[in-house]
Design a protein around this motif. Structure first.
Motif, mmCIF file in Angstrom:
data_model
loop_
_atom_site.group_PDB
_atom_site.id
_atom_site.type_symbol
_atom_site.label_atom_id
_atom_site.label_comp_id
_atom_site.label_asym_id
_atom_site.label_seq_id
_atom_site.Cartn_x
_atom_site.Cartn_y
_atom_site.Cartn_z
ATOM 1 N N TYR A 59 0.769 -1.214 -0.005
ATOM 2 C CA TYR A 59 0.088 0.121 -0.126
ATOM 3 C C TYR A 59 0.817 1.172 -0.058
ATOM 4 C CZ TYR A 59 -3.938 -2.971 1.225
ATOM 5 O OH TYR A 59 -4.920 -3.896 1.406
ATOM 6 N N SER A 88 -2.844 -8.393 15.185
ATOM 7 C CA SER A 88 -3.213 -7.136 14.275
ATOM 8 C C SER A 88 -2.230 -6.596 13.106
ATOM 9 C CB SER A 88 -3.854 -6.173 15.221
ATOM 10 O OG SER A 88 -4.503 -5.058 14.673
ATOM 11 N N GLY A 89 -2.786 -6.450 12.061
ATOM 12 C CA GLY A 89 -1.899 -5.670 11.071
ATOM 13 C C GLY A 89 -1.003 -6.784 10.500
ATOM 14 N N ALA A 90 -1.075 -7.983 10.574
ATOM 15 C CA ALA A 90 -0.281 -9.228 9.877
ATOM 16 C C ALA A 90 -0.673 -9.283 8.610
ATOM 17 C CB ALA A 90 -0.598 -10.507 10.908
ATOM 18 N N GLY A 91 -1.984 -9.040 8.083
ATOM 19 C CA GLY A 91 -2.102 -9.019 6.609
ATOM 20 C C GLY A 91 -3.331 -9.816 6.292
ATOM 21 N N LYS A 92 -4.009 -10.391 7.325
ATOM 22 C CA LYS A 92 -5.154 -11.291 7.228
ATOM 23 C C LYS A 92 -6.038 -10.804 6.201
ATOM 24 C CE LYS A 92 -5.979 -11.326 11.610
ATOM 25 N NZ LYS A 92 -5.084 -10.364 12.104
ATOM 26 N N SER A 93 -6.904 -9.634 6.449
ATOM 27 C CA SER A 93 -7.857 -8.957 5.639
ATOM 28 C C SER A 93 -7.324 -8.802 4.064
ATOM 29 C CB SER A 93 -8.246 -7.760 6.103
ATOM 30 O OG SER A 93 -8.828 -8.013 7.626
ATOM 31 N N THR A 94 -6.048 -8.386 4.218
ATOM 32 C CA THR A 94 -5.779 -8.218 2.822
ATOM 33 C C THR A 94 -5.453 -9.302 2.226
ATOM 34 O OG1 THR A 94 -4.217 -6.482 3.942
ATOM 35 C CG2 THR A 94 -3.463 -7.069 1.508
ATOM 36 N N HIS A 246 -9.800 -14.292 15.315
ATOM 37 C CA HIS A 246 -8.744 -13.781 16.415
ATOM 38 C C HIS A 246 -8.773 -14.842 17.584
ATOM 39 C CE1 HIS A 246 -8.516 -9.635 14.523
ATOM 40 N NE2 HIS A 246 -7.264 -9.678 15.124
HETATM 41 N N1 LIG Z 1 -5.815 0.604 2.488
HETATM 42 C C1 LIG Z 1 -4.737 0.486 2.962
HETATM 43 N N2 LIG Z 1 -3.835 1.449 2.968
HETATM 44 C C2 LIG Z 1 -2.798 1.427 3.459
HETATM 45 N N3 LIG Z 1 -2.225 0.437 4.490
HETATM 46 C C3 LIG Z 1 -3.144 -0.550 4.455
HETATM 47 C C4 LIG Z 1 -4.389 -0.508 4.210
HETATM 48 N N4 LIG Z 1 -5.063 -1.513 4.139
HETATM 49 C C5 LIG Z 1 -4.247 -2.186 5.193
HETATM 50 N N5 LIG Z 1 -3.055 -1.559 5.234
HETATM 51 C C6 LIG Z 1 -1.991 -1.996 6.210
HETATM 52 O O1 LIG Z 1 -1.395 -3.322 5.817
HETATM 53 C C7 LIG Z 1 -1.142 -4.135 6.890
HETATM 54 C C8 LIG Z 1 -1.971 -5.197 7.054
HETATM 55 O O2 LIG Z 1 -3.368 -4.883 7.297
HETATM 56 P P1 LIG Z 1 -4.563 -5.818 7.363
HETATM 57 O O3 LIG Z 1 -5.846 -5.024 7.516
HETATM 58 O O4 LIG Z 1 -4.502 -6.988 6.091
HETATM 59 O O5 LIG Z 1 -4.273 -6.811 8.641
HETATM 60 P P2 LIG Z 1 -5.027 -7.794 9.609
HETATM 61 O O6 LIG Z 1 -4.096 -8.822 10.277
HETATM 62 O O7 LIG Z 1 -6.213 -8.089 8.878
HETATM 63 O O8 LIG Z 1 -5.145 -6.818 11.041
HETATM 64 P P3 LIG Z 1 -6.389 -6.989 11.943
HETATM 65 O O9 LIG Z 1 -6.516 -8.259 12.643
HETATM 66 O O10 LIG Z 1 -6.188 -5.503 12.793
HETATM 67 O O11 LIG Z 1 -7.882 -6.624 11.209
HETATM 68 C C9 LIG Z 1 -1.235 -2.907 8.125
HETATM 69 O O12 LIG Z 1 -0.020 -2.423 8.600
HETATM 70 C C10 LIG Z 1 -2.079 -1.990 7.811
HETATM 71 O O13 LIG Z 1 -2.137 -0.828 8.386
#
Ligand SMILES: Nc1ncnc2c1ncn2[C@@H]1O[C@H](COP(=O)(O)OP(=O)(O)OP(=O)(O)O)[C@@H](O)[C@H]1O
Length: 285
Positions: A59, A88-94, A246
């Motif tokens: 990103y 949190s922030g590991a990238g799961k949603s991405t 989680h």
């Molecule tokens: N649209 C975006 N723009 C910039 N950075 C992003 C964006 N979406 C996610 N990130 C960053 O990418 C990284 C992974 O985010 P992601 O949401 O995939 O994590 P996650 O494991 O799902 O977290 P959580 O458990 O908190 O939901 C994080 O550092 C987040 O800040």
């Protein structure tokens, strides 16, 4: 969700029933090796499912660039239940959004079944999402003015097709909600609403269902029921499920758990138990 029109639009987008404009097709064609080089989540690969090969997602750019996924090669095997965990922030949603075709990779490849998503036009990607992917969210995302049955068949209504009544009956029976089909969401408990959302995901017989914290809004007993239903969808209906969570207890319902940390796959655990998952998460946090 209070606004019906907004909820309808958001579900239409999530189910791929309206044109969705991804940030752009930037998936590189070349790069990483074969799928056999990937990390299998839970044993041998069966038909269907989804997988990534060398998936990267960055990103932003320059000093502020965030590497959300860094060379992720992972398999979500067909007919299996895979949990995705990590701090949190590991990238799961991405990861979930890239595999579901809701976001595009910076490089690497994503396959749903044998179809590589980066090779598809936006229109064909929308169609694939509508026909082959189901979604279940923490906020059930039901349309308040529609009955349970109308909510379940909404993806078909939006696509202009009719339900297969035999399959609908099987799904409704599997989820144990036959008597509630005429009720509106406000007349249903949280667990019943999530059953409706699960039935809505199953009704199109998708190749894979993505569940994002599906028990996050439920008490533990109701959450356990929904997890059992997800399990039944895999064992009884042959469905493929990938679930971001989680909760180690929720993850233990899966066949395997993929652990992410800092955008990388750090472990794949088969036959998870709450205790083992909790220990592994403790090491990652
Ligand atoms: N649209 C975006 N723009 C910039 N950075 C992003 C964006 N979406 C996610 N990130 C960053 O990418 C990284 C992974 O985010 P992601 O949401 O995939 O994590 P996650 O494991 O799902 O977290 P959580 O458990 O908190 O939901 C994080 O550092 C987040 O800040």
């Amino acid at each position: 969700m209070g606004n019906g029109a907004e909820a309808r639009r958001s579900i239409a987008e999530e189910t791929g029933a309206v044109e969705h404009e991804p940030a752009g097709h930037r998936q590189a064609a070349g790069g990483h090796g074969t799928v056999e080089g990937g990390q299998a989540a839970g044993g041998a690969r069966t038909a269907g499912g989804a997988r990534t090969v060398g998936l990267r997602k960055v990103y932003g750019a320059g000093d502020t660039a965030v590497r959300a996924l860094d060379d992720v090669s992972v398999e979500l095997p067909g007919g299996r239940f895979t949990a995705i965990m990590g701090p949190s922030g590991a990238g799961k949603s991405t990861l979930m959004h890239c595999v579901a075709g809701l976001d595009t990779a910076t490089s690497g490849r994503v396959y749903v079944g044998d179809q590589e998503l980066g090779a598809l036009s936006d229109r064909r990607l929308t169609r694939l999402r509508r026909e082959r992917i189901g979604f279940v969210f923490q906020a059930f995302n039901l349309i308040p003015t529609l009955t349970a049955r109308e909510n379940i068949t909404l993806p078909l209504t939006l696509a202009g097709t009719r339900p297969d009544e035999d399959w609908l009956a099987t799904v409704v029976a599997t989820l144990g909600m036959g008597e509630r089909l005429g009720h509106r969401p406000a007349e249903l408990s949280g667990g019943q609403q999530q059953r409706v959302a699960l039935a809505r995901a199953l009704v199109t017989r998708p190749q894979i269902i993505f569940a994002d914290e599906p028990t996050g809004n439920l008490d533990s007993r109701t959450g356990a029921e929904v997890l059992t239903l997800l399990r039944n969808a895999v064992d009884g209906l042959g469905q493929t499920v990938a679930m971001v969570t989680h909760d180690p207890v929720a993850a233990a319902h899966a066949d395997a758990v993929v652990f992410l940390a800092d955008g990388r796959v750090v472990d794949v655990m088969s036959g998870p138990t709450p205790g083992r998952v909790l220990d592994r998460m403790g090491e990652l946090s």
